[in-house]
Design a protein around this motif. Structure first.
Motif, PDB file in Angstrom:
ATOM      1  N   LYS A 816       6.801 -22.014   9.607  1.00  0.00           N
ATOM      2  CA  LYS A 816       7.572 -23.251   9.740  1.00  0.00           C
ATOM      3  C   LYS A 816       9.026 -22.961  10.040  1.00  0.00           C
ATOM      4  CE  LYS A 816       8.304 -27.669   7.410  1.00  0.00           C
ATOM      5  NZ  LYS A 816       8.041 -28.457   6.164  1.00  0.00           N
ATOM      6  N   ASN A 817       9.525 -21.834   9.528  1.00  0.00           N
ATOM      7  CA  ASN A 817      10.909 -21.446   9.780  1.00  0.00           C
ATOM      8  C   ASN A 817      11.087 -20.809  11.152  1.00  0.00           C
ATOM      9  OD1 ASN A 817      13.622 -21.316   8.747  1.00  0.00           O
ATOM     10  ND2 ASN A 817      13.357 -19.094   8.573  1.00  0.00           N
ATOM     11  N   GLY A 818       9.985 -20.514  11.852  1.00  0.00           N
ATOM     12  CA  GLY A 818      10.053 -19.932  13.185  1.00  0.00           C
ATOM     13  C   GLY A 818      10.017 -18.427  13.228  1.00  0.00           C
ATOM     14  N   ASP A 819       9.842 -17.748  12.091  1.00  0.00           N
ATOM     15  CA  ASP A 819       9.794 -16.282  12.049  1.00  0.00           C
ATOM     16  C   ASP A 819       8.340 -15.837  12.144  1.00  0.00           C
ATOM     17  OD1 ASP A 819      12.534 -16.138  11.803  1.00  0.00           O
ATOM     18  OD2 ASP A 819      12.453 -16.270   9.612  1.00  0.00           O
ATOM     19  N   ILE A 820       7.782 -15.869  13.353  1.00  0.00           N
ATOM     20  CA  ILE A 820       6.370 -15.504  13.548  1.00  0.00           C
ATOM     21  C   ILE A 820       6.165 -14.006  13.315  1.00  0.00           C
ATOM     22  CG2 ILE A 820       4.429 -15.640  15.144  1.00  0.00           C
ATOM     23  CD1 ILE A 820       5.552 -18.329  14.269  1.00  0.00           C
ATOM     24  N   ASP A 821       7.132 -13.182  13.704  1.00  0.00           N
ATOM     25  CA  ASP A 821       6.984 -11.728  13.516  1.00  0.00           C
ATOM     26  C   ASP A 821       6.902 -11.378  12.036  1.00  0.00           C
ATOM     27  OD1 ASP A 821       7.044 -11.374  16.235  1.00  0.00           O
ATOM     28  OD2 ASP A 821       9.221 -11.063  16.303  1.00  0.00           O
ATOM     29  N   LYS A 822       7.674 -12.060  11.201  1.00  0.00           N
ATOM     30  CA  LYS A 822       7.606 -11.776   9.761  1.00  0.00           C
ATOM     31  C   LYS A 822       6.261 -12.232   9.189  1.00  0.00           C
ATOM     32  CE  LYS A 822      12.591 -12.016   8.997  1.00  0.00           C
ATOM     33  NZ  LYS A 822      12.702 -10.558   8.813  1.00  0.00           N
ATOM     34  N   ALA A 823       5.714 -13.329   9.701  1.00  0.00           N
ATOM     35  CA  ALA A 823       4.394 -13.760   9.252  1.00  0.00           C
ATOM     36  C   ALA A 823       3.336 -12.737   9.657  1.00  0.00           C
ATOM     37  CB  ALA A 823       4.069 -15.132   9.837  1.00  0.00           C
ATOM     38  N   ARG A 824       3.453 -12.183  10.880  1.00  0.00           N
ATOM     39  CA  ARG A 824       2.501 -11.151  11.306  1.00  0.00           C
ATOM     40  C   ARG A 824       2.635  -9.904  10.424  1.00  0.00           C
ATOM     41  NH1 ARG A 824       4.274 -12.547  16.814  1.00  0.00           N
ATOM     42  NH2 ARG A 824       2.664 -13.858  17.778  1.00  0.00           N
ATOM     43  N   ALA A 825       3.860  -9.595  10.035  1.00  0.00           N
ATOM     44  CA  ALA A 825       4.058  -8.429   9.174  1.00  0.00           C
ATOM     45  C   ALA A 825       3.383  -8.629   7.817  1.00  0.00           C
ATOM     46  CB  ALA A 825       5.553  -8.163   8.988  1.00  0.00           C
ATOM     47  N   LEU A 826       3.401  -9.839   7.298  1.00  0.00           N
ATOM     48  CA  LEU A 826       2.712 -10.101   6.036  1.00  0.00           C
ATOM     49  C   LEU A 826       1.206  -9.921   6.184  1.00  0.00           C
ATOM     50  CD1 LEU A 826       4.672 -13.231   4.764  1.00  0.00           C
ATOM     51  CD2 LEU A 826       4.637 -10.973   3.716  1.00  0.00           C
ATOM     52  N   PHE A 827       0.635 -10.429   7.292  1.00  0.00           N
ATOM     53  CA  PHE A 827      -0.798 -10.229   7.526  1.00  0.00           C
ATOM     54  C   PHE A 827      -1.120  -8.743   7.661  1.00  0.00           C
ATOM     55  CE2 PHE A 827      -0.804 -14.707   9.111  1.00  0.00           C
ATOM     56  CZ  PHE A 827      -1.801 -15.174   8.271  1.00  0.00           C
ATOM     57  N   ASP A 828      -0.286  -8.040   8.391  1.00  0.00           N
ATOM     58  CA  ASP A 828      -0.537  -6.627   8.628  1.00  0.00           C
ATOM     59  C   ASP A 828      -0.416  -5.814   7.343  1.00  0.00           C
ATOM     60  OD1 ASP A 828      -1.027  -4.600  10.752  1.00  0.00           O
ATOM     61  OD2 ASP A 828       0.862  -3.793   9.968  1.00  0.00           O
ATOM     62  N   SER A 829       0.462  -6.240   6.422  1.00  0.00           N
ATOM     63  CA  SER A 829       0.613  -5.515   5.154  1.00  0.00           C
ATOM     64  C   SER A 829      -0.632  -5.630   4.289  1.00  0.00           C
ATOM     65  CB  SER A 829       1.828  -6.059   4.398  1.00  0.00           C
ATOM     66  OG  SER A 829       1.611  -7.404   4.013  1.00  0.00           O
ATOM     67  N   VAL A 830      -1.423  -6.676   4.493  1.00  0.00           N
ATOM     68  CA  VAL A 830      -2.668  -6.819   3.735  1.00  0.00           C
ATOM     69  C   VAL A 830      -3.799  -6.056   4.400  1.00  0.00           C
ATOM     70  CG1 VAL A 830      -4.326  -8.494   2.837  1.00  0.00           C
ATOM     71  CG2 VAL A 830      -1.908  -9.081   2.926  1.00  0.00           C
ATOM     72  N   VAL A 831      -3.888  -6.151   5.745  1.00  0.00           N
ATOM     73  CA  VAL A 831      -5.004  -5.530   6.466  1.00  0.00           C
ATOM     74  C   VAL A 831      -4.835  -4.012   6.526  1.00  0.00           C
ATOM     75  CG1 VAL A 831      -6.219  -5.456   8.665  1.00  0.00           C
ATOM     76  CG2 VAL A 831      -5.345  -7.625   7.798  1.00  0.00           C
ATOM     77  N   ASN A 832      -3.614  -3.521   6.721  1.00  0.00           N
ATOM     78  CA  ASN A 832      -3.356  -2.085   6.822  1.00  0.00           C
ATOM     79  C   ASN A 832      -2.355  -1.668   5.753  1.00  0.00           C
ATOM     80  OD1 ASN A 832      -4.936  -1.767   9.266  1.00  0.00           O
ATOM     81  ND2 ASN A 832      -3.268  -2.859  10.308  1.00  0.00           N
ATOM     82  N   PRO A 833      -2.774  -1.602   4.498  1.00  0.00           N
ATOM     83  CA  PRO A 833      -1.824  -1.294   3.426  1.00  0.00           C
ATOM     84  C   PRO A 833      -1.283   0.124   3.482  1.00  0.00           C
ATOM     85  CG  PRO A 833      -4.057  -1.318   2.578  1.00  0.00           C
ATOM     86  CD  PRO A 833      -4.144  -1.790   4.001  1.00  0.00           C
ATOM     87  N   VAL A 834      -1.975   1.062   4.155  1.00  0.00           N
ATOM     88  CA  VAL A 834      -1.540   2.463   4.178  1.00  0.00           C
ATOM     89  C   VAL A 834      -0.471   2.677   5.238  1.00  0.00           C
ATOM     90  CG1 VAL A 834      -2.330   4.852   4.447  1.00  0.00           C
ATOM     91  CG2 VAL A 834      -3.802   3.146   3.373  1.00  0.00           C
ATOM     92  N   SER A 835      -0.498   1.842   6.282  1.00  0.00           N
ATOM     93  CA  SER A 835       0.375   2.077   7.418  1.00  0.00           C
ATOM     94  C   SER A 835       1.780   1.508   7.235  1.00  0.00           C
ATOM     95  CB  SER A 835      -0.238   1.450   8.672  1.00  0.00           C
ATOM     96  OG  SER A 835      -0.376   0.057   8.492  1.00  0.00           O
ATOM     97  N   ASN A 836       2.095   0.994   6.069  1.00  0.00           N
ATOM     98  CA  ASN A 836       3.436   0.470   5.849  1.00  0.00           C
ATOM     99  C   ASN A 836       3.892   0.814   4.439  1.00  0.00           C
ATOM    100  OD1 ASN A 836       2.317  -1.671   4.148  1.00  0.00           O
ATOM    101  ND2 ASN A 836       1.508  -2.442   6.094  1.00  0.00           N
ATOM    102  N   ASP A 837       5.029   0.258   4.092  1.00  0.00           N
ATOM    103  CA  ASP A 837       5.644   0.623   2.820  1.00  0.00           C
ATOM    104  C   ASP A 837       4.892   0.077   1.621  1.00  0.00           C
ATOM    105  OD1 ASP A 837       7.511   1.912   4.296  1.00  0.00           O
ATOM    106  OD2 ASP A 837       8.943   0.218   4.289  1.00  0.00           O
ATOM    107  N   ARG A 838       4.134  -0.988   1.784  1.00  0.00           N
ATOM    108  CA  ARG A 838       3.478  -1.618   0.626  1.00  0.00           C
ATOM    109  C   ARG A 838       2.099  -0.998   0.446  1.00  0.00           C
ATOM    110  NH1 ARG A 838       5.102  -7.966   1.134  1.00  0.00           N
ATOM    111  NH2 ARG A 838       7.183  -7.662   1.952  1.00  0.00           N
ATOM    112  N   LYS A 839       2.038   0.104  -0.147  1.00  0.00           N
ATOM    113  CA  LYS A 839       0.786   0.829  -0.293  1.00  0.00           C
ATOM    114  C   LYS A 839      -0.047   0.223  -1.404  1.00  0.00           C
ATOM    115  CE  LYS A 839       2.630   5.194   1.431  1.00  0.00           C
ATOM    116  NZ  LYS A 839       2.823   6.632   1.173  1.00  0.00           N
ATOM    117  N   GLN A 840      -1.259  -0.147  -1.010  1.00  0.00           N
ATOM    118  CA  GLN A 840      -2.232  -0.670  -1.972  1.00  0.00           C
ATOM    119  C   GLN A 840      -1.639  -1.802  -2.806  1.00  0.00           C
ATOM    120  OE1 GLN A 840      -5.341   0.325  -1.905  1.00  0.00           O
ATOM    121  NE2 GLN A 840      -4.973   1.959  -0.408  1.00  0.00           N
ATOM    122  N   LYS A 841      -0.886  -2.665  -2.139  1.00  0.00           N
ATOM    123  CA  LYS A 841      -0.251  -3.744  -2.896  1.00  0.00           C
ATOM    124  C   LYS A 841      -1.235  -4.867  -3.211  1.00  0.00           C
ATOM    125  CE  LYS A 841       3.327  -7.247  -2.535  1.00  0.00           C
ATOM    126  NZ  LYS A 841       4.417  -7.804  -1.727  1.00  0.00           N
TER     127      LYS A 841
END
Length: 890
Positions: A816-841
Motif C-alpha cells: 500500500k505504501n508503494g514499496d514493492i521491492d521490500k514486500a518481495r524481500a519479505l517473501f524471499d526471506s521466508v522462502v529462502n531463509p539461508v540466502s539472506n541475513d534472517r537465517k531460519q527466522k
C-alpha cells in the motif's frame, strides 16, 4: 392426501404400494380412491423388504390406521409399474432408476418441501427422487401468467389491502385512460384469473412432466410442465439480445433492486431506480417473488460455464423496467450527447428550496436548475412556481464532465426566439381578444362546460386543444382593429391567470408528461368564470359612463382589472391553503405522512408506533434543534431512555450518542461531564468514552481547517484531557490506547505518540502487547513514518516467527505504501531463509506456505510482470520438490 394403497399379500404379511408406483396416468392417481377400491386384485413386484424399525414414518401412520396389529407384520414395499416393466424378473429388491433427460414421468406436487432455487415447484418422483420445475417451465412463454404459484402468505400480510398490482399492462393502462368501471372490471377478472391459477398447482396433485436433466441442486431432477416440452421440444430458450423486450419472473426484491428469471439458465437484475418512473416506497411488496414483469434488455453477459460464481447460468442480463424506457423509440439521450447551450424538454422530478431537479425526456440524464435560474424575475417561493411532473424546457448552462453534473436554466428569456414561444405569445394574444369579444366569450363558456371534463381524459386532448388555438388565432387575425394597448394589458393579465391556473392544477395530472406548451390554459374550468366577471364589469362600466370620454373609460377599466387581480390572488392563496390541508389529510390517510414528518405531532405519532427505534428519536431531536429549541431536544432524549426497552442496548446507546453530541456543541463542560457520567451508568463506560473522544477528534479536525487559532487551542486541550482521562480509567483496555495513538498521529504529534506507546505497554497485560504494537506500526505506515513502522514489524516478527498474520499485515502495508521491492524481500526471506541475513527466522507449515505463495503470486499479478510471476512459480516448484524429498524443514 393419497400416498398409496395397502395390500394383503398373504395371511400375516402386508405390503404398501406408493401412489407413484401404481400407475403412470395422473388422472387415475388424482382419484385413487375411486380407481383402487378395497378388494381389488393387483399384480405387484417386491421392491424391497421393509424393516419395521426403518419403515418411513408416513408408512407407519398409514399402517396404524389400517390395522392395529401391524407391528407384528412384515410389510413389503411393492410396485405395480415394476411388475409391468419387468414381468420376467423373479429377483426381489428392484428399485426405480433415476429419470434421464427426455423421459416423461409422473410427479406429485409437494409444497411442504424446501424449494430449491425459488420460485419453483417441487415434486416427488418414483423412488426417493425429487424433481424441481422452474417457474419459467410451468407454461410456454406465450402463456405465462402473473403469480402462477400464488402469493407467499407472509407477503400477503405485509401488503394488506393493496396486494393487487398491475403487471405487464401498466403502460397500456396508463395510455388508454380507461374509465373507473372498466378498471374495476379488469381487476375483478384479474383476481378471478389469479384464483384459478393458484388452484392449478395444489399440494398433492399428480401431474405429467418432461425430464430436462439434473438440476443445479444436488440430488434433484429438472422438470418441465410446458406443453411444447411434453410434445418433444427440448431446445433451451434463446438468450435475449440488447434492446429486446422480454418477460421475466421476479426471484427476489431488496432495497437495492430486483432479481428476475427469464429462463432456466438466464437471470437478470433491475436496479432500484429502473424499477419504475415513480417513487416506490416499498419495492418488496410491489414486486413479490413470482410476479410477471416486462422490461428492456440493456446489457447481456454470457458465461462459458467455467467462470466461478455464475451458478451454472448461460447468461445474466441487466433490465430496465421503467415505462418511459419501454415506450421510448430510438436511441436515448446520454451524457455524451449533451452540450452546453443546447436546449431540451424535461420533466420536473424534485423541488427543493435551492432549486429544481429536471430529467431530460427520453434519457436518464438529470440536472439542477438553481433557484436563480428558474425565472427572469425574483422567485419568492419556488414551490408555488413548479410542481413535480411539470413539463418544462431547459437550457444547459453548465456541464461538469468529471463530476457528471449538469446545470440547467429555466428562464423564459432563453427561449424567446424559439418557435414554441412564438406560438405561446400568439395564443396569449388570441385569449386576450377573446376577453373583449362577447361572442367568443360564450364560445369559451360552452367549451369549458361541454368539453372541459371529457377532453382532459381524451387521448387526443392535446391535438384538439391545438386545433382550437389555431381557430382562435384566425379569429384574432380578423380583429386587427382592436386597441393594441388593451390587448397587451389583457395579455399580461391573462398570463398571470395562466400562472395561477397552472399552480392549482390537480395533482393527478402531474405525472402525465404531456406536451403542455400549446398555448392553452390548463385551468380552463376557472378561466371562463374570470372572463365572465371581467366582461360583466366592463359592460357595467360602459353603461354607467356612456357619456364620459375615452380616457375616463380606460381609467375605470384599469381600476377594475386591479381589483380583479387582487381578488384572484386572494382566491389562489386560499386554494393553495386548502390544497395543502387536503394533501396533509391524504398523507395521514395513506400512511405516507410517517415517511416525511413535518410537525411535532407527526413525530409523536411515529415514536408512539415505534418506540424502540433510535432513528426516530434522533430525528425528533434534530427537529427541535432546527427550531433552536435545545431544551425540548434534551427532553426528547430523556423520554427515549424511558421508552426504549432495556434489552435494546444498542438503540439506547445511539440516543445517548446524540445527546452527547448535543451537549458537546451547545452545552457547557459541566453539562457534558454530567451527561457522560449518566451515560456510563446505563451503558458500557468504555464505549461511551470512545464515542465522546471520537466526536472531540472530529471537532479538532474541523477547528484545524478553520481560520481561528484560539478555537483550535481550546478544542485541542479539551480533547487531550478527555483522551487522558479515558486512558486512565481503562488502562487495561487496548482499544482506548489505540484510539489515543490514532488521535496523536493524525495531529502529527509523533513524539507524544511514542511516549504513549511505552506507557501503554507498562499498563496492558503482556498478551495484548503484540496486537497493540501491530496496530501502532500500521498507523505509522499510514500517518507517520513508514520506516518506524517497518522497524516495529521487524521486531514483532523476530519475536513471533510463527505469526503469519503479522507477516501478511507487514506485506500489505509495504504494498500500500508503494514499496514493492521490500514486500518481495519479505517473501524471499521466508522462502529462502539461508540466502539472506534472517537465517531460519520463520517456521511455517506446508499449508501456510501454500497460502504465502498464493498471496505472493496475486501481488505479482497486480504489481509485477511476467518475469516476477515466473520467479514465484519457480520458487513454488522448488519448495514442493524440497518438501517431497524431505529436505525442507518447516
Amino acid at each position: 392426501p393419497h400416498f398409496g394403497v395397502w395390500v394383503q399379500v398373504c395371511p400375516g404379511i402386508s405390503g404398501f404400494v406408493p401412489a407413484l408406483e401404481l400407475s403412470s396416468d395422473p388422472d387415475i392417481l388424482n382419484d385413487i380412491e375411486s380407481n383402487y377400491k378395497v378388494g381389488t386384485r393387483l399384480s405387484c413386484c417386491v421392491m424391497e423388504k421393509s424393516n419395521p424399525e426403518k419403515t418411513p414414518l408416513r408408512h407407519q401412520l398409514q399402517r396404524d390406521d389400517h390395522d392395529n396389529n401391524t407391528k407384528e407384520h412384515n410389510a413389503l414395499e411393492l410396485s405395480v409399474l415394476l411388475a409391468e416393466e419387468q414381468s420376467n424378473a423373479k429377483q426381489a429388491g428392484f428399485k426405480p432408476t433415476k429419470p434421464q433427460r427426455g423421459d416423461v414421468v409422473v410427479g406429485r406436487i409437494n409444497k411442504k418441501m424446501r424449494v430449491l432455487g425459488p420460485p419453483a415447484l417441487m415434486l416427488n418422483l418414483r423412488g426417493t427422487f425429487t424433481g424441481r420445475c422452474c417457474i419459467t417451465e410451468l407454461n410456454d412463454m406465450d402463456d405465462w401468467a402473473n403469480m402462477p404459484l400464488g402469493k407467499d402468505p407472509s407477503n400477503d400480510s405485509k401488503s394488506g389491502s393493496n396486494e393487487v398490482q398491475r403487471v405487464v399492462s401498466d403502460s397500456e393502462a396508463d395510455l388508454s385512460n380507461n374509465e373507473n368501471d372498466d378498471d374495476d372490471e379488469e381487476s375483478r377478472d384479474e383476481d378471478k384469473a389469479k384464483s384459478e391459477i393458484r388452484e392449478e398447482y395444489p399440494d398433492g396433485k399428480f401431474i405429467k412432466c418432461r425430464v430436462l436433466g439434473s438440476a443445479r441442486a444436488k440430488g434433484a431432477v429438472e422438470l418441465s410442465l410446458r406443453d411444447s416440452r411434453l410434445e418433444g421440444d427440448l431446445e433451451e430458450d434463446c438468450v435475449p439480445e440488447p434492446n429486446d423486450m422480454t418477460h421475466a419472473y421476479v426471484i427476489s426484491t431488496t432495497k437495492k433492486g430486483c432479481f428476475v428469471r427469464i429462463s432456466r439458465y438466464v437471470e437478470g437484475r433491475v436496479i432500484l431506480k429502473e424499477l419504475s418512473d415513480d417513487f416506490i416506497p416499498n419495492p418488496t411488496v410491489m414486486f413479490p417473488p413470482g410476479r410477471l414483469v416486462v422490461g428492456k434488455v440493456k446489457r447481456v453477459t454470457k458465461h462459458d460455464g467455467k467462470q466461478k460464481g455464475n451458478r451454472g447460468l448461460a447468461a445474466t442480463v441487466d433490465i430496465d423496467m421503467r415505462e418511459s424506457v419501454l415506450l421510448s423509440s430510438g436511441n436515448r439521450i446520454t451524457l455524451d450527447d449533451i452540450q452546453e447551450n443546447s436546449k431540451y424538454t424535461g420533466v420536473v422530478t424534485r423541488i427543493e428550496s435551492y432549486g429544481v431537479f429536471v430529467r431530460i425526456e427520453n434519457s436518464d440524464v438529470s440536472g439542477l436548475a438553481h433557484v436563480s435560474e428558474c425565472s427572469d424575475s425574483y422567485v419568492k417561493n419556488i414551490f408555488d412556481l413548479y410542481n413535480p411532473g411539470d413539463l418544462v424546457k431547459v437550457m444547459v448552462i453548465k456541464f461538469d464532465k468529471e463530476e457528471k453534473r449538469l446545470g440547467f436554466s429555466l428562464k423564459a428569456s432563453n427561449f424567446v426566439d424559439d418557435d414554441d414561444s412564438d406560438d405561446a405569445s400568439l395564443s396569449d394574444e388570441a385569449s386576450s381578444s377573446e376577453e373583449d369579444s362577447d361572442e367568443e366569450e360564450e364560445e369559451v363558456k360552452d367549451a369549458s362546460d361541454g368539453e372541459g371534463d371529457s377532453d382532459s381524459d381524451d387521448e387526443n386532448f392535446v391535438a384538439k386543444m391545438a386545433a382550437k388555438m389555431e381557430q382562435a388565432g384566425d379569429v384574432h387575425s380578423d380583429n386587427d382593429s382592436e386597441s393594441s394597448d388593451d390587448s397587451s394589458a389583457d395579455s399580461d393579465d391573462d398570463s398571470e391567470s395562466d400562472e395561477i391556473s397552472l399552480e392549482q392544477r390537480p395533482e393527478e395530472s402531474l405525472p402525465q408528461a404531456m406536451d403542455a406548451n400549446v398555448g392553452f390554459d390548463w385551468g380552463s374550468t376557472i378561466k371562463p368564470t374570470k372572463i365572465t366577471k371581467l366582461a360583466e364589469s366592463s359592460d357595467d362600466e360602459s353603461t354607467d359612463s356612456s357619456s364620459d370620454s375615452s380616457g375616463d373609460e380606460s381609467e375605470d377599466e384599469d381600476a377594475g382589472f386591479k381589483s380583479s387581480h387582487k381578488a384572484r390572488k386572494k382566491a389562489a392563496a386560499k386554494r393553495r391553503e386548502e390544497e395543502e390541508i387536503s394533501r396533509r389529510e391524504a398523507a395521514l390517510a395513506d400512511g405516507t405522512a410517517d415517511e416525511n414528518p413535518e410537525t411535532a405531532a407527526d413525530f409523536e405519532r411515529l415514536v408512539a408506533s415505534n418506540p424502540n427505534s433510535s432513528e426516530v428519536w434522533i430525528k425528533f431531536m434534530a427537529f427541535h434543534l432546527s427550531l433552536a429549541d435545545i431544551d425540548s431536544a434534551r427532553n426528547v432524549a430523556n423520554r427515549a431512555f424511558d421508552r426504549i426497552e432495556f434489552r435494546q442496548e444498542g438503540e439506547k446507546l445511539n440516543v445517548w450518542t446524540a445527546l452527547l453530541t448535543l451537549e458537546l456543541k451547545y452545552g457547557t463542560d459541566k453539562s457534558l461531564q454530567e451527561t457522560i457520567d449518566r451515560a456510563s451508568q446505563h451503558n458500557n463506560p468504555k464505549q461511551v468514552y470512545l464515542r465522546v473522544c471520537e466526536m472531540l477528534d472530529k471537532a479538532v479536525e474541523a477547528a484545524s481547517s478553520s481560520v481561528g487559532s484560539g478555537d483550535l487551542e481550546a478544542t485541542t486541550k479539551r480533547a487531550d484531557d478527555m483522551f487522558k482521562n479515558m486512558c486512565k480509567k481503562f488502562k487495561s483496555k487496548k482499544t482506548v490506547w489505540i484510539a489515543h495513538f490514532n488521535y496523536l498521529l493524525k495531529g502529527s504529534r509523533h513524539e507524544e505518540a511514542h511516549a504513549l506507546l511505552k506507557r501503554s505497554l507498562q499498563s496492558l497485560p503482556p498478551y495484548k502487547h503484540v496486537e497493540t504494537m501491530s496496530k501502532f506500526a500500521q498507523m505509522e505506515f499510514e500517518l507517520g513514518s513508514p520506516e518506524r513502522g517497518r522497524t516495529i514489524f521487524n521486531a514483532l516478527l523476530e519475536n513471533n516467527p510463527k505469526r503469519m498474520d503479522l507477516l501478511f499485515v507487514n506485506i500489505d502495508k509495504e504494498v500500500k505504501n508503494g514499496d514493492i521491492d521490500k514486500a518481495r524481500a519479505l517473501f524471499d526471506s521466508v522462502v529462502n531463509p539461508v540466502s539472506n541475513d534472517r537465517k531460519q527466522k520463520f517456521k511455517f507449515k506446508d499449508k501456510q506456505m501454500k497460502s504465502l505463495f498464493k498471496k505472493w503470486y496475486r501481488m505479482e499479478e497486480e504489481h509485477g510482470d511476467e518475469t516476477t510471476r515466473e520467479r514465484v512459480r519457480e520458487e513454488a516448484r522448488n519448495f514442493v520438490a524440497k518438501s517431497k524429498s524431505g529436505q525442507h524443514q518447516s
